[in-house]
Design a protein around this motif. Structure first.
Motif, short mmCIF file in Angstrom:
data_model
loop_
_atom_site.label_atom_id
_atom_site.label_comp_id
_atom_site.label_asym_id
_atom_site.label_seq_id
_atom_site.Cartn_x
_atom_site.Cartn_y
_atom_site.Cartn_z
N ALA A 311 0.73 -1.17 0.01
CA ALA A 311 -0.14 -0.09 -0.25
C ALA A 311 0.92 1.36 -0.02
CB ALA A 311 -1.12 0.05 1.30
N LEU A 312 2.02 1.17 0.92
CA LEU A 312 2.72 2.35 0.77
C LEU A 312 3.42 2.54 -0.48
CD1 LEU A 312 4.06 2.28 4.45
CD2 LEU A 312 2.30 3.69 3.61
N ILE A 339 -4.40 1.40 5.74
CA ILE A 339 -3.38 2.46 5.34
C ILE A 339 -4.22 3.47 4.42
CG2 ILE A 339 -1.44 2.71 3.92
CD1 ILE A 339 -2.37 -0.69 4.89
N THR A 340 -4.08 4.73 4.91
CA THR A 340 -4.67 5.81 4.08
C THR A 340 -4.06 6.87 3.87
OG1 THR A 340 -5.29 6.92 6.13
CG2 THR A 340 -6.94 5.43 5.45
N HIS A 357 0.06 -8.39 -9.30
CA HIS A 357 0.67 -8.96 -8.16
C HIS A 357 0.25 -7.70 -6.88
CE1 HIS A 357 2.77 -12.54 -9.17
NE2 HIS A 357 3.16 -11.76 -10.23
N GLY A 358 -0.26 -6.91 -7.24
CA GLY A 358 -0.38 -5.78 -6.13
C GLY A 358 -1.45 -5.86 -5.50
N GLU A 384 -7.67 4.40 0.39
CA GLU A 384 -7.70 3.52 1.68
C GLU A 384 -7.47 2.13 1.25
OE1 GLU A 384 -10.11 4.22 5.10
OE2 GLU A 384 -11.22 2.28 4.35
N VAL A 385 -6.55 1.31 2.14
CA VAL A 385 -6.55 0.06 1.77
C VAL A 385 -6.71 -0.52 3.44
CG1 VAL A 385 -5.02 -2.03 1.40
CG2 VAL A 385 -4.88 0.05 0.03
#
Length: 397
Positions: A311-312, A339-340, A357-358, A384-385
């Motif tokens: 995510a980052l 993670i936002t 793959h993400g 957001e994840v």
């Protein structure tokens, strides 16, 4: 391979039965040369022909047991009807009955045994020896009954052995299939690990290198800091790559303990380092932890770390100028990692160039541990994840 083995077995059966038929015919011809008891006639040319026909029929006793038994009984009755001694060909009848009992079910074996018993009685009547008829009746019941029982017992044993062999083959095939599936899953897992390691660390290196080149003359201190971040990021990437390559090594010169020389797989305890690198790359990032931390299994710990890392990495690549927040919440039954970011998303968070793959990889990782991943734009802007995993103690209860 199995087809060739089956052909060899068929040939072996034909050879064995042919040899037995020849030996039987020779033995019966020798026995027929002896002087028979009254009122039976000595064996002549017709008798020898009938003996050879009975022996020839026995060649196919395991290929067509019931027809062979019918032919043998008919030839035996004809042999007796011509006045020849029944003892000469009676073993052939019992051998054919044994083949039927070994190859067919109990009902068929019982019917054929009754037919042989009836033929035995007819043979006694044809002999005209009425005074010995009780003995013939006992033989007509005992001999076919015992032979049918022995043949059926052997048939059941052979059937069990065959089924056991088939079951063994199926189990072996299933084991091979499971082994192949395990290898495939391990390759996919390692490919995902390599993607996460290379994508994140190379993104960091690329951003830091670009920034160092941009400020190397105007702000040497910042350039130096960027180069130090590049060095630290490269070392960590090399450590993780060595760990993954150690898993791929095979051969006696690479023992299972060799992987212990490399750093363990990362987990949530290394989020501080990850967040620090992202900050150094120019994205203000905050780490928040809520609740009382609990110990996670290594695989689940790695899953949570990789989701944050992916995510980052997407924030670095696609969010543009943005700030990010990593929230880790430990609850009684659930671990939540969110993670936002508040940046723009000019391109998709999981572009085709990543090979799927993400975000797809996040979903697959979470699914292994009965978790879920949700990802999408935020109402107030940004992305957001969120990863939700069942707490190990809650799952165990």
């Amino acid at each position: 391979m199995r087809t060739g083995e089956g052909s060899r077995n068929v040939r072996r059966v034909w050879v064995v039965d042919s040899v037995l038929a020849v030996l039987y015919a020779v033995g019966s011809l020798v026995l027929g040369q002896e002087a028979p008891p009254a009122p039976w006639h000595p064996v002549d040319a017709l008798g020898r022909v009938l003996i050879l026909l009975v022996g020839g029929a026995l060649v196919a006793r395991r290929v067509a047991p019931v027809p062979v038994l019918a032919v043998v009984v008919a030839l035996w009755l004809g042999y007796i009807g011509c006045g020849y001694w029944p003892v000469v060909n009676s073993p052939a009848v019992l051998l054919a009955l044994y083949a039927v009992a070994a190859a067919h079910r109990t009902r068929t074996a019982a019917v054929c045994a009754a037919a042989v018993g009836a033929a035995w009685l007819v043979a006694g009547l044809l002999g005209g020896r009425y005074t010995a008829f009780p003995a013939v009746a006992v033989q007509a019941v005992a001999f076919p009954g015992v032979v049918a029982f022995l043949g059926r017992t052997a048939g059941v044993s052979a059937e069990r052995s065959r089924r056991l062999a088939e079951l063994t083959d199926r189990l072996r095939a299933e084991q091979e299939l499971r082994a192949e599936r395990a290898v495939t899953e391990e390759r996919v897992r390692i490919a995902r690990e390599l993607h996460d390691v290379v994508a994140h660390h190379m993104s960091m290196v690329s951003l830091q290198a670009g920034m160092a080149g941009y400020v190397v003359e105007t702000d040497p201190a910042t350039a130096k800091g960027a180069l130090e971040t590049i060095a630290a990021t490269s070392r960590e990437a090399l450590e993780e790559l060595r760990r993954l390559l150690a898993l791929l090594r095979v051969g006696p010169e690479h023992g299972p303990d060799e992987a212990a020389e490399y750093a363990p797989a990362p987990g949530l305890d290394r989020l501080e380092e990850l967040v620090r690198r992202v900050r150094a790359a120019g994205v203000p990032t905050e780490l928040r932890v809520e609740g009382t931390p609990f110990r996670l299994p290594p695989g689940m710990d790695l899953c949570a770390y990789r989701v944050v890392q992916e995510a980052l990495t997407n924030v670095l690549r696609h969010a543009g100028p943005a700030a990010a927040v990593v929230l880790v919440r430990y609850a009684a039954r659930t671990l939540t990692v969110r993670i936002t970011d508040d940046g723009g998303r000019p391109t998709a968070p999981d572009p085709p160039s990543t090979g799927g793959h993400g975000l797809i990889g996040m979903h697959e990782r979470a699914k292994i541990y009965r978790g879920t991943v949700s990802a999408g734009p935020r109402a107030g802007g940004g992305f957001e994840v969120e990863l939700r995993l069942p707490a190990p103690h809650a799952a165990g209860g």
